[in-house]
Design an enzyme around this catalytic site. Structure first.
Site, PDB file in Angstrom:
ATOM      1  N   ALA A   1     -17.858  -0.226  -2.079  1.00  0.00           N
ATOM      2  CA  ALA A   1     -16.961  -0.900  -1.149  1.00  0.00           C
ATOM      3  C   ALA A   1     -17.391  -2.337  -0.871  1.00  0.00           C
ATOM      4  CB  ALA A   1     -16.908  -0.100   0.157  1.00  0.00           C
TER       5      ALA A   1
ATOM      6  N   HIS B   1     -44.053  -3.671  14.565  1.00  0.00           N
ATOM      7  CA  HIS B   1     -44.847  -2.443  14.398  1.00  0.00           C
ATOM      8  C   HIS B   1     -44.569  -1.501  15.563  1.00  0.00           C
ATOM      9  CE1 HIS B   1     -48.224   0.071  13.234  1.00  0.00           C
ATOM     10  NE2 HIS B   1     -48.594   0.096  14.512  1.00  0.00           N
TER      11      HIS B   1
ATOM     12  N   GLU C   1       0.862  -1.195   0.000  1.00  0.00           N
ATOM     13  CA  GLU C   1       0.000   0.000   0.000  1.00  0.00           C
ATOM     14  C   GLU C   1       0.894   1.240   0.000  1.00  0.00           C
ATOM     15  OE1 GLU C   1      -3.432   0.951  -0.142  1.00  0.00           O
ATOM     16  OE2 GLU C   1      -2.366   2.858  -0.125  1.00  0.00           O
TER      17      GLU C   1
ATOM     18  N   GLU D   1     -25.855  19.322 -13.646  1.00  0.00           N
ATOM     19  CA  GLU D   1     -25.845  17.930 -14.101  1.00  0.00           C
ATOM     20  C   GLU D   1     -26.077  17.914 -15.612  1.00  0.00           C
ATOM     21  OE1 GLU D   1     -25.441  14.628 -13.115  1.00  0.00           O
ATOM     22  OE2 GLU D   1     -26.130  14.148 -15.126  1.00  0.00           O
TER      23      GLU D   1
ATOM     24  N   LEU E   1      -3.923   1.879   6.276  1.00  0.00           N
ATOM     25  CA  LEU E   1      -4.837   0.980   5.571  1.00  0.00           C
ATOM     26  C   LEU E   1      -6.223   1.619   5.513  1.00  0.00           C
ATOM     27  CD1 LEU E   1      -4.062  -2.578   7.055  1.00  0.00           C
ATOM     28  CD2 LEU E   1      -3.496  -1.730   4.766  1.00  0.00           C
TER      29      LEU E   1
ATOM     30  N   GLY F   1      -7.867   2.543   2.277  1.00  0.00           N
ATOM     31  CA  GLY F   1      -8.178   2.904   0.893  1.00  0.00           C
ATOM     32  C   GLY F   1      -9.087   4.112   0.787  1.00  0.00           C
TER      33      GLY F   1
HETATM   34  P1  FAD Z   1      -9.685   1.616  -2.973  1.00  0.00           P
HETATM   35  O1  FAD Z   1     -10.468   1.799  -1.747  1.00  0.00           O
HETATM   36  O2  FAD Z   1      -9.592   2.749  -3.926  1.00  0.00           O
HETATM   37  O3  FAD Z   1      -8.229   1.177  -2.498  1.00  0.00           O
HETATM   38  C1  FAD Z   1      -7.179   1.040  -3.402  1.00  0.00           C
HETATM   39  C2  FAD Z   1      -5.886   1.191  -2.651  1.00  0.00           C
HETATM   40  O4  FAD Z   1      -4.824   0.840  -3.516  1.00  0.00           O
HETATM   41  C3  FAD Z   1      -5.624   2.616  -2.186  1.00  0.00           C
HETATM   42  O5  FAD Z   1      -5.370   2.633  -0.799  1.00  0.00           O
HETATM   43  C4  FAD Z   1      -4.407   3.058  -2.986  1.00  0.00           C
HETATM   44  O6  FAD Z   1      -3.554   3.908  -2.241  1.00  0.00           O
HETATM   45  C5  FAD Z   1      -3.737   1.718  -3.282  1.00  0.00           C
HETATM   46  N1  FAD Z   1      -2.917   1.729  -4.489  1.00  0.00           N
HETATM   47  C6  FAD Z   1      -3.295   2.053  -5.748  1.00  0.00           C
HETATM   48  N2  FAD Z   1      -2.266   1.910  -6.596  1.00  0.00           N
HETATM   49  C7  FAD Z   1      -1.210   1.507  -5.868  1.00  0.00           C
HETATM   50  C8  FAD Z   1       0.129   1.180  -6.180  1.00  0.00           C
HETATM   51  N3  FAD Z   1       0.596   1.246  -7.432  1.00  0.00           N
HETATM   52  N4  FAD Z   1       0.935   0.770  -5.180  1.00  0.00           N
HETATM   53  C9  FAD Z   1       0.500   0.696  -3.892  1.00  0.00           C
HETATM   54  N5  FAD Z   1      -0.766   0.989  -3.549  1.00  0.00           N
HETATM   55  C10 FAD Z   1      -1.615   1.374  -4.520  1.00  0.00           C
HETATM   56  N6  FAD Z   1     -18.797   3.044  -1.609  1.00  0.00           N
HETATM   57  C11 FAD Z   1     -19.770   2.483  -0.858  1.00  0.00           C
HETATM   58  O7  FAD Z   1     -19.995   1.270  -0.968  1.00  0.00           O
HETATM   59  N7  FAD Z   1     -20.497   3.218   0.038  1.00  0.00           N
HETATM   60  C12 FAD Z   1     -20.288   4.538   0.199  1.00  0.00           C
HETATM   61  O8  FAD Z   1     -20.952   5.176   1.020  1.00  0.00           O
HETATM   62  C13 FAD Z   1     -19.278   5.168  -0.564  1.00  0.00           C
HETATM   63  N8  FAD Z   1     -19.013   6.472  -0.421  1.00  0.00           N
HETATM   64  C14 FAD Z   1     -17.998   7.036  -1.144  1.00  0.00           C
HETATM   65  C15 FAD Z   1     -17.762   8.398  -0.978  1.00  0.00           C
HETATM   66  C16 FAD Z   1     -16.754   9.006  -1.698  1.00  0.00           C
HETATM   67  C17 FAD Z   1     -16.483  10.476  -1.507  1.00  0.00           C
HETATM   68  C18 FAD Z   1     -15.959   8.234  -2.595  1.00  0.00           C
HETATM   69  C19 FAD Z   1     -14.846   8.881  -3.362  1.00  0.00           C
HETATM   70  C20 FAD Z   1     -16.198   6.891  -2.773  1.00  0.00           C
HETATM   71  C21 FAD Z   1     -17.236   6.280  -2.054  1.00  0.00           C
HETATM   72  N9  FAD Z   1     -17.539   4.930  -2.214  1.00  0.00           N
HETATM   73  C22 FAD Z   1     -18.541   4.360  -1.479  1.00  0.00           C
HETATM   74  C23 FAD Z   1     -16.787   4.076  -3.151  1.00  0.00           C
HETATM   75  C24 FAD Z   1     -15.743   3.249  -2.381  1.00  0.00           C
HETATM   76  O9  FAD Z   1     -14.866   4.122  -1.708  1.00  0.00           O
HETATM   77  C25 FAD Z   1     -14.968   2.368  -3.341  1.00  0.00           C
HETATM   78  O10 FAD Z   1     -15.870   1.586  -4.099  1.00  0.00           O
HETATM   79  C26 FAD Z   1     -14.035   1.438  -2.591  1.00  0.00           C
HETATM   80  O11 FAD Z   1     -13.120   2.161  -1.821  1.00  0.00           O
HETATM   81  C27 FAD Z   1     -13.276   0.534  -3.575  1.00  0.00           C
HETATM   82  O12 FAD Z   1     -12.421  -0.297  -2.862  1.00  0.00           O
HETATM   83  P2  FAD Z   1     -11.094  -0.893  -3.536  1.00  0.00           P
HETATM   84  O13 FAD Z   1     -10.485  -1.742  -2.483  1.00  0.00           O
HETATM   85  O14 FAD Z   1     -11.416  -1.469  -4.840  1.00  0.00           O
HETATM   86  O15 FAD Z   1     -10.173   0.375  -3.835  1.00  0.00           O
HETATM   87  P1  NAD Z   2     -21.503   9.256 -10.466  1.00  0.00           P
HETATM   88  O1  NAD Z   2     -21.272   8.443 -11.664  1.00  0.00           O
HETATM   89  O2  NAD Z   2     -22.359   8.762  -9.393  1.00  0.00           O
HETATM   90  O3  NAD Z   2     -22.126  10.662 -10.896  1.00  0.00           O
HETATM   91  C1  NAD Z   2     -21.492  11.514 -11.802  1.00  0.00           C
HETATM   92  C2  NAD Z   2     -22.556  12.431 -12.380  1.00  0.00           C
HETATM   93  O4  NAD Z   2     -21.898  13.451 -13.097  1.00  0.00           O
HETATM   94  C3  NAD Z   2     -23.500  11.730 -13.345  1.00  0.00           C
HETATM   95  O5  NAD Z   2     -24.828  12.053 -12.999  1.00  0.00           O
HETATM   96  C4  NAD Z   2     -23.108  12.305 -14.707  1.00  0.00           C
HETATM   97  O6  NAD Z   2     -24.201  12.393 -15.602  1.00  0.00           O
HETATM   98  C5  NAD Z   2     -22.603  13.673 -14.309  1.00  0.00           C
HETATM   99  N1  NAD Z   2     -21.633  14.265 -15.228  1.00  0.00           N
HETATM  100  C6  NAD Z   2     -20.647  13.648 -15.921  1.00  0.00           C
HETATM  101  N2  NAD Z   2     -19.938  14.561 -16.605  1.00  0.00           N
HETATM  102  C7  NAD Z   2     -20.481  15.774 -16.337  1.00  0.00           C
HETATM  103  C8  NAD Z   2     -20.195  17.106 -16.735  1.00  0.00           C
HETATM  104  N3  NAD Z   2     -19.190  17.380 -17.557  1.00  0.00           N
HETATM  105  N4  NAD Z   2     -20.973  18.094 -16.255  1.00  0.00           N
HETATM  106  C9  NAD Z   2     -22.016  17.837 -15.426  1.00  0.00           C
HETATM  107  N5  NAD Z   2     -22.320  16.586 -14.999  1.00  0.00           N
HETATM  108  C10 NAD Z   2     -21.569  15.576 -15.452  1.00  0.00           C
HETATM  109  O7  NAD Z   2     -20.035   9.656  -9.959  1.00  0.00           O
HETATM  110  P2  NAD Z   2     -19.549  10.322  -8.598  1.00  0.00           P
HETATM  111  O8  NAD Z   2     -20.651  11.042  -7.938  1.00  0.00           O
HETATM  112  O9  NAD Z   2     -18.306  11.064  -8.957  1.00  0.00           O
HETATM  113  O10 NAD Z   2     -19.158   9.068  -7.737  1.00  0.00           O
HETATM  114  C11 NAD Z   2     -18.230   8.117  -8.261  1.00  0.00           C
HETATM  115  C12 NAD Z   2     -18.555   6.740  -7.789  1.00  0.00           C
HETATM  116  O11 NAD Z   2     -18.173   6.599  -6.416  1.00  0.00           O
HETATM  117  C13 NAD Z   2     -20.042   6.400  -7.806  1.00  0.00           C
HETATM  118  O12 NAD Z   2     -20.468   5.990  -9.083  1.00  0.00           O
HETATM  119  C14 NAD Z   2     -20.107   5.299  -6.811  1.00  0.00           C
HETATM  120  O13 NAD Z   2     -19.723   4.105  -7.436  1.00  0.00           O
HETATM  121  C15 NAD Z   2     -19.058   5.692  -5.782  1.00  0.00           C
HETATM  122  N6  NAD Z   2     -19.714   6.371  -4.649  1.00  0.00           N
HETATM  123  C16 NAD Z   2     -20.627   5.675  -3.932  1.00  0.00           C
HETATM  124  C17 NAD Z   2     -21.258   6.267  -2.868  1.00  0.00           C
HETATM  125  C18 NAD Z   2     -22.262   5.476  -2.091  1.00  0.00           C
HETATM  126  O14 NAD Z   2     -22.270   4.265  -2.228  1.00  0.00           O
HETATM  127  N7  NAD Z   2     -23.098   6.099  -1.295  1.00  0.00           N
HETATM  128  C19 NAD Z   2     -20.980   7.568  -2.522  1.00  0.00           C
HETATM  129  C20 NAD Z   2     -20.039   8.257  -3.272  1.00  0.00           C
HETATM  130  C21 NAD Z   2     -19.396   7.637  -4.332  1.00  0.00           C
END
Ligand code: FAD
Ligand code: NAD
Length: 473
Positions: free
Chosen positions: A320, A444, A32, A204, A37, A39
């Site tokens: 996740a 309920h 990592e 959007e 840890l 991500g």
């Molecule tokens: P990641 O969590 O991206 O982990 C990848 C890891 O690999 C990172 O720690 C990175 O540093 C490491 N890495 C990458 N390349 C290298 C390299 N070359 N060498 C060493 N280490 C490396 N998902 C949900 O299910 N529920 C949510 O509520 C939700 N909310 C989110 C809110 C936000 C703002 C964002 C951005 C995402 C959210 N997601 C949510 C999406 C979720 O975070 C991801 O789907 C999830 O983290 C993916 O897990 P992963 O293990 O595939 O990758």
């Molecule tokens: P998203 O795909 O959910 O939404 C992106 C939005 O941006 C879409 O509605 C798209 O039509 C719009 N868009 C694209 N290009 C544009 C432009 N040029 N101008 C205006 N609108 C534009 O992507 P996100 O919100 O960046 O989140 C990324 C991913 O992270 C999600 O798809 C999801 O997989 C994950 N995520 C999950 C959660 C959760 O589970 N609660 C929360 C945050 C993120």
């Protein structure tokens, strides 16, 4: 150094895989680049955003008390303390992961990894002054995750233009914020900033917020956001950003033609891209598809017999719980078990207010597949619990196969929908019929009852909804 199993990436996919491997007796290391840890999900995604959304929800509830005759003074925001409290949540959880890794004898290798061939990784130091090392392996599980998608025209070098990571840092609560992208991140982080006092606008590209979700679920959210947010621009494109000192001038092109406006900050949330580039995958047999996702089979195996891939790097939905589940399947496959990633339902939750959650088939899927389903909706206006909570804007719906009465999809909008959807996931995975849902006694008064009541309504037998007898099955 040789390790039988290397997991590249310490996110929810990577650490779940490594911990299971250790539990099954497979010697394993995580590489990592971050010093902690967790991500994206733990350090700059799910957990910090949900901590801040919790704060936003409490502020909203305090406001809602006004109509119950309870008056709270306008809350005072101590931003440093809020930031520190959020960071404490992350620190506690990432510290817990480090302890769990240590206890399981999972080796942690800090650095930036790159494949030089199918069984070798070069690990460059994550910080200047460190030493590189070579790690060889029998198998590697690639779990390198994803990063925010960037629009080159928006890279104007302005600190006022941020991605989700920047927004979660909570440097300030800007007077005005433009969110580009009405998806998961845009609406969740827009809600946080609006509740903390910013005038939030969303732009959007498509004709709806959350394009992947069912319209009847999005409607109550959109109605509430129209009150919480300053403006929601649909079918609108941001053409240009200009840093004008104390603000960013944003040029739009929408249904009413071109316009421009200044915002204190801009959050760009237009999707995420897989971290499959820069990893040296060209030195392996791994196949990367046109959108940058690593191609895998049902056991998460890539075209290279030594390399498996899980989580965001190998496709959508980028969630996740999908990453962790795939991590477990990959390890079980390596352990010789008949594991397969073939879920009937991967739940999706948008943690806005109200929350939107769905599992299994959506109406969009049904239309795309040309399938026939029957849809039963249960409006929360008929739920005693929803009235007691003052939240009758919710809706629970089920999509049912009319031939067999099997539940194929569940969708919920309303406070707590993210918790309620778990029953829908279980129902779909277990192949439950609508009758099973209807006949399982629900407590309920709860919002969970609306799942059973939507099944009652499917048969035309919902106690709190009158349907003429001819309509009943
Ligand atoms: P990641 O969590 O991206 O982990 C990848 C890891 O690999 C990172 O720690 C990175 O540093 C490491 N890495 C990458 N390349 C290298 C390299 N070359 N060498 C060493 N280490 C490396 N998902 C949900 O299910 N529920 C949510 O509520 C939700 N909310 C989110 C809110 C936000 C703002 C964002 C951005 C995402 C959210 N997601 C949510 C999406 C979720 O975070 C991801 O789907 C999830 O983290 C993916 O897990 P992963 O293990 O595939 O990758
Ligand atoms: P998203 O795909 O959910 O939404 C992106 C939005 O941006 C879409 O509605 C798209 O039509 C719009 N868009 C694209 N290009 C544009 C432009 N040029 N101008 C205006 N609108 C534009 O992507 P996100 O919100 O960046 O989140 C990324 C991913 O992270 C999600 O798809 C999801 O997989 C994950 N995520 C999950 C959660 C959760 O589970 N609660 C929360 C945050 C993120």
């Amino acid at each position: 150094m040789h390790v039988p199993l290397v997991v590249l990436g310490g996110g929810p996919g990577g650490y779940a895989a490594a911990f299971l491997a250790a539990d099954l007796g497979i010697p394993v290391a995580i590489i990592e680049q971050d010093e902690r840890l967790g991500g994206t999900c733990l350090l700059r995604g799910c957990i910090p955003s949900k901590a801040l959304l919790h704060v936003g929800r409490v502020l909203a509830e305090a406001r809602e008390m006004e109509e119950w005759g309870i008056h709270f003074e306008k809350p005072a925001l101590k931003l440093d303390q809020l930031r520190a409290r959020k960071d404490k949540v992350i620190a506690t959880l990432t510290g817990g992961l480090a302890t769990l890794a240590r206890r399981r004898n999972v080796q942690l290798i800090r650095g930036v990894a790159r494949f030089t061939n199918s069984t070798t990784l070069e690990v460059a130091p994550a910080e200047p002054g460190g030493a590189s090392q070579t790690v060889t392996f029998d198998h590697c599980i690639l779990a390198s995750g994803s990063r925010p998608a960037r629009i080159p025209a928006f890279d104007i070098g302005s600190p006022r233009v941020m991605d989700s990571t920047g927004a979660l840092e909570l440097k300030e609560i800007p007077e005005s914020l433009l969110v580009v992208g009405g998806g998961y991140i845009g609406l969740e982080m827009g809600t946080v900033y609006a509740e903390l006092g910013s005038d939030v606008s969303v732009v959007e590209l498509t004709d709806t917020l959350l394009p992947g979700a069912d319209r009847d679920l999005v409607k109550p959210l959109q109605q509430r956001l129209e009150k919480l947010f300053d403006t929601i621009h649909l079918r609108t494109k941001v053409m240009k950003l200009e840093d004008v000192g104390k603000a960013v001038r944003v040029h739009f092109e929408g249904p009413e033609g071109p316009s421009s406006r200044e915002f204190c900050r801009v959050l760009v949330a237009v999707g995420r891209r897989p971290n499959s580039d820069g990893l040296g995958l060209e030195n392996t047999k791994v196949v990367v598809g046109p959108k940058g996702f690593v191609e895998v089979d049902g056991q998460q195996r890539t075209a290279d017999p030594h390399i498996l891939a899980i989580g965001d790097v190998c496709g959508e939905p980028m969630l996740a719980h999908r990453a962790s589940h795939q991590g477990k399947v990959a390890v079980e496959a390596l352990h010789g078990e008949a594991a397969l990633f073939a879920p009937r339902a991967i739940p999706a939750v948008v943690f806005t207010d109200p929350e939107i959650a769905w599992a299994g088939l959506t109406e969009g899927d049904v239309a795309a597949q040309g399938r026939t389903v029957e849809i039963s909706r249960y409006p929360w206006a008929a739920s005693g619990r929803a009235h007691a909570l003052g939240r009758t804007d919710g809706l629970t719906k089920i999509l049912v196969d009319p031939e067999t009465d099997t539940v194929l999809g569940v969708g919920i909008v309303g406070p707590g929908a993210g918790e309620l959807i778990a029953e829908g996931v279980l129902a779909i995975e277990m192949g439950c019929s609508a009758r099973d849902l209807m006949e399982a006694i629900h407590p309920h008064p709860t919002l969970g009852e609306t799942v059973a009541f939507s099944a009652e309504n499917y048969f035309g037998l919902a106690t709190e909804i009158y349907r003429p007898r001819t309509e009943a099955k």
